[in-house]
Design a protein around this motif. Structure first.
Motif, PDB file in Angstrom:
ATOM      1  N   ARG A 135     -19.564   7.928 -16.410  1.00 49.77           N
ATOM      2  CA  ARG A 135     -20.972   7.403 -16.435  1.00 49.77           C
ATOM      3  C   ARG A 135     -22.016   8.507 -16.002  1.00 49.77           C
ATOM      4  O   ARG A 135     -22.693   8.707 -16.728  1.00 49.77           O
ATOM      5  N   GLU A 136     -21.703   9.244 -14.720  1.00 48.72           N
ATOM      6  CA  GLU A 136     -22.951  10.128 -14.269  1.00 48.72           C
ATOM      7  C   GLU A 136     -22.698  11.336 -15.215  1.00 48.72           C
ATOM      8  O   GLU A 136     -23.621  11.651 -15.434  1.00 48.72           O
ATOM      9  N   LYS A 137     -21.546  11.938 -15.653  1.00 50.85           N
ATOM     10  CA  LYS A 137     -21.248  12.995 -16.147  1.00 50.85           C
ATOM     11  C   LYS A 137     -21.875  12.792 -17.648  1.00 50.85           C
ATOM     12  O   LYS A 137     -22.858  13.729 -18.105  1.00 50.85           O
ATOM     13  N   LEU A 138     -21.724  11.951 -18.278  1.00 49.00           N
ATOM     14  CA  LEU A 138     -22.434  11.746 -19.477  1.00 49.00           C
ATOM     15  C   LEU A 138     -24.022  11.365 -19.782  1.00 49.00           C
ATOM     16  O   LEU A 138     -24.453  11.756 -20.542  1.00 49.00           O
ATOM     17  N   GLN A 139     -24.224  10.481 -18.581  1.00 53.02           N
ATOM     18  CA  GLN A 139     -25.808  10.561 -18.277  1.00 53.02           C
ATOM     19  C   GLN A 139     -26.493  11.792 -18.228  1.00 53.02           C
ATOM     20  O   GLN A 139     -27.462  12.154 -18.800  1.00 53.02           O
ATOM     21  N   GLY A 140     -25.626  12.739 -17.393  1.00 54.66           N
ATOM     22  CA  GLY A 140     -26.310  13.895 -17.100  1.00 54.66           C
ATOM     23  C   GLY A 140     -26.244  14.953 -18.708  1.00 54.66           C
ATOM     24  O   GLY A 140     -27.273  15.236 -18.969  1.00 54.66           O
ATOM     25  N   LYS A 141     -25.307  14.807 -19.286  1.00 60.89           N
ATOM     26  CA  LYS A 141     -25.396  15.333 -20.633  1.00 60.89           C
ATOM     27  C   LYS A 141     -26.161  14.843 -21.526  1.00 60.89           C
ATOM     28  O   LYS A 141     -27.123  15.770 -22.133  1.00 60.89           O
ATOM     29  N   LYS A 142     -26.402  13.523 -21.469  1.00 59.98           N
ATOM     30  CA  LYS A 142     -27.543  12.954 -22.445  1.00 59.98           C
ATOM     31  C   LYS A 142     -29.136  13.429 -21.975  1.00 59.98           C
ATOM     32  O   LYS A 142     -29.660  13.918 -22.831  1.00 59.98           O
ATOM     33  N   GLN A 143     -29.090  13.466 -20.557  1.00 55.38           N
ATOM     34  CA  GLN A 143     -30.556  13.900 -20.038  1.00 55.38           C
ATOM     35  C   GLN A 143     -30.503  15.542 -20.538  1.00 55.38           C
ATOM     36  O   GLN A 143     -31.603  15.977 -21.044  1.00 55.38           O
ATOM     37  N   GLU A 144     -29.516  16.207 -20.358  1.00 56.54           N
ATOM     38  CA  GLU A 144     -29.675  17.699 -20.765  1.00 56.54           C
ATOM     39  C   GLU A 144     -30.098  17.838 -22.148  1.00 56.54           C
ATOM     40  O   GLU A 144     -30.811  18.739 -22.505  1.00 56.54           O
ATOM     41  N   GLU A 145     -29.275  17.166 -23.136  1.00 56.52           N
ATOM     42  CA  GLU A 145     -29.447  17.072 -24.531  1.00 56.52           C
ATOM     43  C   GLU A 145     -31.166  16.818 -24.790  1.00 56.52           C
ATOM     44  O   GLU A 145     -31.660  17.286 -25.667  1.00 56.52           O
ATOM     45  N   MET A 146     -31.572  16.026 -24.103  1.00 60.74           N
ATOM     46  CA  MET A 146     -33.135  15.451 -24.327  1.00 60.74           C
ATOM     47  C   MET A 146     -33.974  16.589 -24.147  1.00 60.74           C
ATOM     48  O   MET A 146     -34.938  16.845 -24.720  1.00 60.74           O
ATOM     49  N   ASP A 147     -33.681  17.360 -23.011  1.00 59.19           N
ATOM     50  CA  ASP A 147     -34.451  18.348 -22.311  1.00 59.19           C
ATOM     51  C   ASP A 147     -34.637  19.437 -23.080  1.00 59.19           C
ATOM     52  O   ASP A 147     -35.392  20.362 -23.042  1.00 59.19           O
ATOM     53  N   SER A 148     -33.198  19.789 -23.726  1.00 54.50           N
ATOM     54  CA  SER A 148     -32.944  21.163 -24.419  1.00 54.50           C
ATOM     55  C   SER A 148     -33.498  21.122 -25.536  1.00 54.50           C
ATOM     56  O   SER A 148     -33.301  19.968 -26.448  1.00 54.50           O
ATOM     57  N   LYS A 149     -34.109  22.258 -26.173  1.00 55.77           N
ATOM     58  CA  LYS A 149     -34.201  22.148 -27.726  1.00 55.77           C
ATOM     59  C   LYS A 149     -33.007  22.551 -28.498  1.00 55.77           C
ATOM     60  O   LYS A 149     -32.908  22.338 -29.563  1.00 55.77           O
ATOM     61  N   PHE A 150     -32.375  23.355 -27.990  1.00 54.75           N
ATOM     62  CA  PHE A 150     -30.984  23.813 -28.613  1.00 54.75           C
ATOM     63  C   PHE A 150     -29.893  22.600 -28.491  1.00 54.75           C
ATOM     64  O   PHE A 150     -29.999  21.666 -27.466  1.00 54.75           O
ATOM     65  N   PHE A 151     -28.816  22.658 -29.122  1.00 53.41           N
ATOM     66  CA  PHE A 151     -27.536  21.949 -28.633  1.00 53.41           C
ATOM     67  C   PHE A 151     -26.772  22.402 -27.584  1.00 53.41           C
ATOM     68  O   PHE A 151     -26.636  23.504 -27.551  1.00 53.41           O
ATOM     69  N   ILE A 152     -26.605  21.464 -26.797  1.00 53.90           N
ATOM     70  CA  ILE A 152     -25.968  21.894 -25.528  1.00 53.90           C
ATOM     71  C   ILE A 152     -24.415  21.744 -25.907  1.00 53.90           C
ATOM     72  O   ILE A 152     -23.977  21.115 -26.868  1.00 53.90           O
ATOM     73  N   GLU A 153     -23.724  22.403 -24.918  1.00 54.43           N
ATOM     74  CA  GLU A 153     -22.227  22.382 -25.184  1.00 54.43           C
ATOM     75  C   GLU A 153     -21.617  21.022 -24.688  1.00 54.43           C
ATOM     76  O   GLU A 153     -21.925  20.775 -23.808  1.00 54.43           O
ATOM     77  N   MET A 154     -20.930  20.454 -25.600  1.00 55.41           N
ATOM     78  CA  MET A 154     -20.246  19.045 -25.417  1.00 55.41           C
ATOM     79  C   MET A 154     -19.142  19.364 -24.219  1.00 55.41           C
ATOM     80  O   MET A 154     -18.411  20.252 -24.248  1.00 55.41           O
ATOM     81  N   PRO A 155     -18.558  18.340 -23.452  1.00 52.77           N
ATOM     82  CA  PRO A 155     -17.516  18.594 -22.908  1.00 52.77           C
ATOM     83  C   PRO A 155     -16.132  18.765 -23.595  1.00 52.77           C
ATOM     84  O   PRO A 155     -15.169  19.414 -23.142  1.00 52.77           O
ATOM     85  N   ASN A 156     -16.317  18.007 -24.864  1.00 56.61           N
ATOM     86  CA  ASN A 156     -14.929  18.431 -25.787  1.00 56.61           C
ATOM     87  C   ASN A 156     -15.382  18.433 -27.086  1.00 56.61           C
ATOM     88  O   ASN A 156     -16.431  17.970 -27.381  1.00 56.61           O
ATOM     89  N   GLN A 157     -14.778  19.516 -27.822  1.00 60.47           N
ATOM     90  CA  GLN A 157     -14.796  19.591 -29.058  1.00 60.47           C
ATOM     91  C   GLN A 157     -14.891  18.483 -30.048  1.00 60.47           C
ATOM     92  O   GLN A 157     -15.577  18.284 -31.211  1.00 60.47           O
ATOM     93  N   HIS A 158     -14.227  17.338 -29.497  1.00 64.40           N
ATOM     94  CA  HIS A 158     -13.867  16.106 -30.489  1.00 64.40           C
ATOM     95  C   HIS A 158     -14.257  15.048 -29.514  1.00 64.40           C
ATOM     96  O   HIS A 158     -13.557  13.988 -29.595  1.00 64.40           O
ATOM     97  N   TYR A 159     -15.482  15.236 -28.798  1.00 69.24           N
ATOM     98  CA  TYR A 159     -15.897  14.099 -27.900  1.00 69.24           C
ATOM     99  C   TYR A 159     -15.900  12.829 -28.623  1.00 69.24           C
ATOM    100  O   TYR A 159     -15.579  11.757 -28.205  1.00 69.24           O
ATOM    101  N   MET A 160     -16.425  12.750 -30.050  1.00 73.53           N
ATOM    102  CA  MET A 160     -16.735  11.675 -30.686  1.00 73.53           C
ATOM    103  C   MET A 160     -15.237  10.842 -30.849  1.00 73.53           C
ATOM    104  O   MET A 160     -15.217   9.617 -30.945  1.00 73.53           O
ATOM    105  N   GLU A 161     -14.393  11.653 -31.637  1.00 73.31           N
ATOM    106  CA  GLU A 161     -13.250  11.014 -32.101  1.00 73.31           C
ATOM    107  C   GLU A 161     -12.337  10.505 -30.866  1.00 73.31           C
ATOM    108  O   GLU A 161     -11.746   9.404 -31.188  1.00 73.31           O
ATOM    109  N   ILE A 162     -12.341  11.306 -29.872  1.00 72.06           N
ATOM    110  CA  ILE A 162     -11.654  11.004 -28.841  1.00 72.06           C
ATOM    111  C   ILE A 162     -12.017   9.444 -28.182  1.00 72.06           C
ATOM    112  O   ILE A 162     -11.292   8.639 -27.977  1.00 72.06           O
ATOM    113  N   THR A 163     -13.326   9.351 -27.981  1.00 71.40           N
ATOM    114  CA  THR A 163     -13.840   8.182 -27.592  1.00 71.40           C
ATOM    115  C   THR A 163     -13.623   7.194 -28.364  1.00 71.40           C
ATOM    116  O   THR A 163     -13.190   6.042 -27.985  1.00 71.40           O
ATOM    117  N   GLN A 164     -13.576   7.168 -29.721  1.00 66.05           N
ATOM    118  CA  GLN A 164     -13.445   6.310 -30.774  1.00 66.05           C
ATOM    119  C   GLN A 164     -12.056   5.569 -30.518  1.00 66.05           C
ATOM    120  O   GLN A 164     -11.695   4.673 -30.809  1.00 66.05           O
TER     121      GLN A 164
END
Lengths: 220, 183
Positions: free
Chosen positions: B68-97
């Motif tokens: 929870r904390e890590k992902l919320q942090g990522k979400k905030q970072e993504e909102m604050d950044s103009k560029f794409f931030i690095e995801m914790p995993n290249q396949h974060y979406m598929e693995i979650t699914q």
């Protein structure tokens, strides 16, 4: 790994030893490159043959295993995955061979002896047969009903050629400096990009085609 | 590429499972795994983890970033950044699914994870669409796409490459180059 395979590396001179796992990784890379490249890449016959051998060896082992052995289902699952990659790889090559048959045979004709062929021997036979059937089909269907003076068919003119200017996504495997992305034209200057390992780009295929062949970048 | 093929590639990622059985080392073509001992965590490819889970032979440990904390942090970072931030995993979406589909009982706060990942995805896709717009308008001929994952690239692949192909043809016609290789 229990089995080691001797394989020629891309230069065809040095012989290096790869584990089956490495061969599989290379095959998967070749699969994706072939999928996304517009033109036909060099056939990785060694990789394909090595993997086929691995699979049939594994199938032999499976058939000897006791019924209900736990590991059999896992081996089966892995074989299915590898077989998918293999057939998808060969299928995407066949699609391109059908599309560019005339063009590929032309290239093959002017190829020097020391250049490697893009086609495996089987693919070459297939391309020849396909090209011949296509031509006779066109003749039987339409050309022979035409007035005599426009019955000739120039393969050079009807050949479909790959459009190398199509855009592709790529990932950089080795630092490469000074890739000329855009040649100098009247209204724009030339554009050169330095590529760093791990970078991802989108650009036209033509400037990076040699880098795909050498393995410095992978198409994604 | 078919999204299922992107998922196929994601299934090679390693994931930690806690087996409920003991077994010798298994010599797979893609590399050895095991030996398994009941209760001892071990890393296996995701395709195997899912298979074992379906046969109720293991529990799956959610990856470290699925938190929870890590992902919320990522979400905030993504909102604050103009560029794409690095995801914790290249396949974060598929693995979650895959994990939420086959092992929801092993993922604490599964629903929350689903929402967080979906939020991240939506944020990034919106960013991607607006960057594509800027890119196409800017007349640039190439672009760097660092930190975008394969699944994200794949969703815009056909649309983006085809538009750029067309633009290239138009540009070459303007500068007087003859296109001999059009299909």
């Amino acid at each position: 790994m229990s089995t080691l395979e001797d394989l020629k590396d891309e230069s065809g001179e040095e012989v290096e030893t790869m584990t089956a796992a490495e061969v599989l990784r290379k095959l998967e890379e070749a699969w994706l490159n072939e999928k996304f490249a517009e033109d036909l890449l060099e056939a990785k016959t060694d990789l394909v043959e090595c993997m086929m051998e691995q699979i049939s060896e594994m199938e032999d082992n499976i058939s000897r295993a006791k019924k209900g052995d736990f590991k059999v289902s896992i081996h089966r699952l892995e074989i299915d995955r590898i077989r998918y990659v293999l057939s998808s790889y060969l299928r995407s090559r066949l699609l391109k061979i059908e599309k560019f048959a005339t063009h590929l045979l032309e290239e093959e004709k002017v190829r020097k002896d020391d250049e490697p062929s893009k086609l495996s021997p089987e693919e070459f036979t297939f391309a020849k047969d396909y090209d011949k059937s296509l031509e006779s089909h066109l003749r039987n269907l339409a050309l022979r009903h035409m007035p005599a003076h426009i019955q000739s068919l120039d393969p050079k003119q009807i050949a479909v050629r790959p459009n190398l200017d199509k855009y592709v996504f790529l990932r950089v495997n080795e630092d490469t400096e000074g890739v000329l992305v855009e040649e100098e034209t009247l209204d724009t200057g030339e554009e050169i990009v330095d590529m760093k390992r791990g970078d991802q780009h989108i650009m036209r295929y033509r400037p990076v085609a040699p880098l795909v062949a050498s393995g410095a970048v992978s198409l994604i | 590429m078919d999204p299922a093929e992107v998922e196929f590639l994601a299934e090679k990622e390693l994931i930690t499972v806690v087996p409920k059985f003991s077994f010798d080392r298994i010599y797979l073509i893609g590399g050895d795994i095991g030996p398994f001992s009941a209760g001892l965590p071990i890393d296996v490819p995701l395709w195997l983890a899912v298979n074992l889970k379906q046969r109720q032979k293991c529990r799956i440990r959610p990856p470290e970033w699925m938190d929870r904390e890590k992902l919320q942090g990522k979400k905030q970072e993504e909102m604050d950044s103009k560029f794409f931030i690095e995801m914790p995993n290249q396949h974060y979406m598929e693995i979650t699914q895959l994990l939420l589909k086959y092992a929801p009982d092993d993922i604490p706060h599964a629903d929350e994870m689903r929402t967080l990942i979906k939020d991240l995805w939506d944020l990034r896709m919106a960013k991607l669409r607006s960057s594509i717009d800027t890119f196409v308008r800017s007349d640039a001929t190439h672009a760097k796409l660092n930190h975008l994952t394969l699944m994200e690239l794949n969703t815009v692949r056909l649309f983006l490459t085809n538009s750029l192909d067309q633009l290239y043809v138009l540009r070459s016609n303007l500068s007087g180059k003859v296109q001999a290789t059009q299909e």
